[in-house]
Design a protein around this motif. Structure first.
Motif, PDB file in Angstrom:
ATOM      1  N   PHE A  93      50.605  46.264  37.533  1.00 13.61           N
ATOM      2  CA  PHE A  93      50.866  47.625  38.040  1.00 13.61           C
ATOM      3  C   PHE A  93      51.382  48.558  36.941  1.00 13.61           C
ATOM      4  CE2 PHE A  93      51.194  45.220  42.196  1.00 13.61           C
ATOM      5  CZ  PHE A  93      49.932  45.602  42.625  1.00 13.61           C
ATOM      6  N   PRO A  94      52.399  48.174  36.153  1.00 10.33           N
ATOM      7  CA  PRO A  94      52.748  49.060  35.026  1.00 10.33           C
ATOM      8  C   PRO A  94      51.641  49.174  33.988  1.00 10.33           C
ATOM      9  CG  PRO A  94      54.172  47.107  35.053  1.00 10.33           C
ATOM     10  CD  PRO A  94      53.410  47.116  36.347  1.00 10.33           C
ATOM     11  N   SER A 136      38.365  47.046  35.014  1.00  8.82           N
ATOM     12  CA  SER A 136      38.405  46.580  36.400  1.00  8.82           C
ATOM     13  C   SER A 136      39.607  45.672  36.576  1.00  8.82           C
ATOM     14  CB  SER A 136      37.098  45.883  36.787  1.00  8.82           C
ATOM     15  OG  SER A 136      36.838  44.805  35.924  1.00  8.82           O
ATOM     16  N   LEU A 137      39.915  45.398  37.848  1.00  8.68           N
ATOM     17  CA  LEU A 137      41.177  44.733  38.173  1.00  8.68           C
ATOM     18  C   LEU A 137      40.937  43.650  39.215  1.00  8.68           C
ATOM     19  CD1 LEU A 137      44.287  44.988  37.763  1.00  8.68           C
ATOM     20  CD2 LEU A 137      44.268  46.726  39.576  1.00  8.68           C
ATOM     21  N   ILE A 171      44.518  53.881  42.169  1.00 13.43           N
ATOM     22  CA  ILE A 171      43.783  52.963  41.273  1.00 13.43           C
ATOM     23  C   ILE A 171      42.306  53.350  41.306  1.00 13.43           C
ATOM     24  CG2 ILE A 171      43.085  50.556  40.894  1.00 13.43           C
ATOM     25  CD1 ILE A 171      45.856  49.700  41.889  1.00 13.43           C
ATOM     26  N   LYS A 172      41.771  53.642  40.125  1.00 13.11           N
ATOM     27  CA  LYS A 172      40.416  54.213  40.076  1.00 13.11           C
ATOM     28  C   LYS A 172      39.360  53.216  39.646  1.00 13.11           C
ATOM     29  CE  LYS A 172      41.581  59.051  39.605  1.00 13.11           C
ATOM     30  NZ  LYS A 172      43.013  58.872  39.924  1.00 13.11           N
ATOM     31  N   ALA A 223      44.425  50.023  50.903  1.00 16.19           N
ATOM     32  CA  ALA A 223      45.046  51.175  50.233  1.00 16.19           C
ATOM     33  C   ALA A 223      44.378  51.511  48.895  1.00 16.19           C
ATOM     34  CB  ALA A 223      46.533  50.896  50.018  1.00 16.19           C
ATOM     35  N   ILE A 224      43.647  50.555  48.311  1.00 11.86           N
ATOM     36  CA  ILE A 224      43.009  50.799  47.005  1.00 11.86           C
ATOM     37  C   ILE A 224      41.572  51.243  47.249  1.00 11.86           C
ATOM     38  CG2 ILE A 224      42.326  49.761  44.784  1.00 11.86           C
ATOM     39  CD1 ILE A 224      44.556  47.652  45.214  1.00 11.86           C
ATOM     40  N   PRO A 225      41.191  52.437  46.781  1.00 15.49           N
ATOM     41  CA  PRO A 225      39.844  52.936  47.073  1.00 15.49           C
ATOM     42  C   PRO A 225      38.751  51.941  46.663  1.00 15.49           C
ATOM     43  CG  PRO A 225      41.179  54.647  46.058  1.00 15.49           C
ATOM     44  CD  PRO A 225      41.993  53.383  46.004  1.00 15.49           C
ATOM     45  N   GLY A 226      37.907  51.570  47.625  1.00 22.23           N
ATOM     46  CA  GLY A 226      36.749  50.712  47.339  1.00 22.23           C
ATOM     47  C   GLY A 226      37.066  49.241  47.133  1.00 22.23           C
TER      48      GLY A 226
END
Ligand code: MLT
Length: 267
Positions: A102-103, A114-115, A204-205, A230-233
């Protein structure tokens, strides 16, 4: 195994393969070896970089008060600099690794392609949880790392894993016992004061995959599905039969989910 100096510490890393970078960030109180099945599977296609975070494995430890989740994220960015990784990475992180992710998103967004968030939480500690961590840190410094092994091990694995794969529970215990008590205490203190990242999720993009063991009692499937919403997509994959250590307990299923997300073939 390679040692790389970043700032005031020397970090131990395993680096294998070539191509797009996949950075694997371990949980607490573990080291890069928890990713051994992912290193084996993905290094045929990708440049896999698996560090021991500051205070863990064979990396240097610094004392409580000098470590924060942001410092660990900055260590990762400095490590990428030292390795001359310029293209955006896939950051794949488990539990405390997620608290570091996250930081990293906040501070090093340009480095992130990507994550993959495995068995982790966005919320901060409650005051009670933070106090428990401080009590544990004091005991670990006084008595040794077996104290944290005794506290953590019963929470990490699904009942089936304990019955059918006792060797991975024992290997994990050995990793914990070898971990420097100073590093353990510093990370406990750092987790106790970490920021709540719930608000960050909506911003988060990058493409994001969440992976959660069906029987994870630390970061539950319900909580992780909520994070995915909550995270788009983003998408959440539940790993049937696994616990908090899904990548170690059910590597075939976890690797399949990661391979599909990344669009790479694995053997
Ligand atoms: C981990 O697996 O990294 C820990 O469960 C994180 C925590 O103690 O919150």
């Amino acid at each position: 195994m390679t040692r790389i100096t970043v700032g005031d510490v020397s970090l131990n890393i395993e680096q294998r393969g070539q191509g797009r970078p996949l950075l694997l960030v371990h949980g607490f109180p573990l080291d890069h070896s928890m990713w051994r099945h992912q290193i084996d599977a993905f290094s045929a296609r990708l440049r896999v970089i698996a560090p021991d975070l500051r205070g863990f494995g064979q990396s240097d430890a610094t004392p409580p008060g000098t470590v924060t989740m942001a410092q660990l994220a900055d260590d990762l960015a400095a490590l990428l600099d030292a390795l001359e990784v310029t293209e955006p990475v896939t950051l794949c992180a488990l539990s405390m690794g997620g608290y570091v992710a996250f930081p990293f998103v906040r501070r090093h967004a340009k480095r992130l392609g990507s994550l993959i968030l495995c068995d982790t939480r966005a919320v901060a500690d409650t005051p009670e949880a933070a106090n428990n961590r401080r009590t544990l840190a004091t005991r670990v410094l006084a008595e040794g790392s077996f104290v944290v092994a005794d506290a953590m091990l019963p929470k990490l694995f699904a009942p089936n894993t304990v019955r059918q794969q006792p060797e991975i529970v024992e290997q994990t215990r050995q990793v914990m016992l070898r971990t420097n008590p100073v590093g353990v205490a510093a990370a406990l203190e750092a987790m106790a004061v970490r920021d709540d990242s719930t608000e960050l999720l909506g911003s988060i993009k990058v493409p994001t995959l969440l992976v959660c063991g069906e029987h994870d009692g630390i970061s539950t499937p319900d909580e992780m599905r909520g994070m995915a919403q909550a995270i788009p997509g983003a998408r959440c994959e539940e790993i049937v039969g696994a616990g908090h250590m899904a990548p170690l307990e059910a590597p075939t299923e976890v690797n399949r989910a990661i391979a599909q997300f990344l669009g790479v073939a694995i053997a």
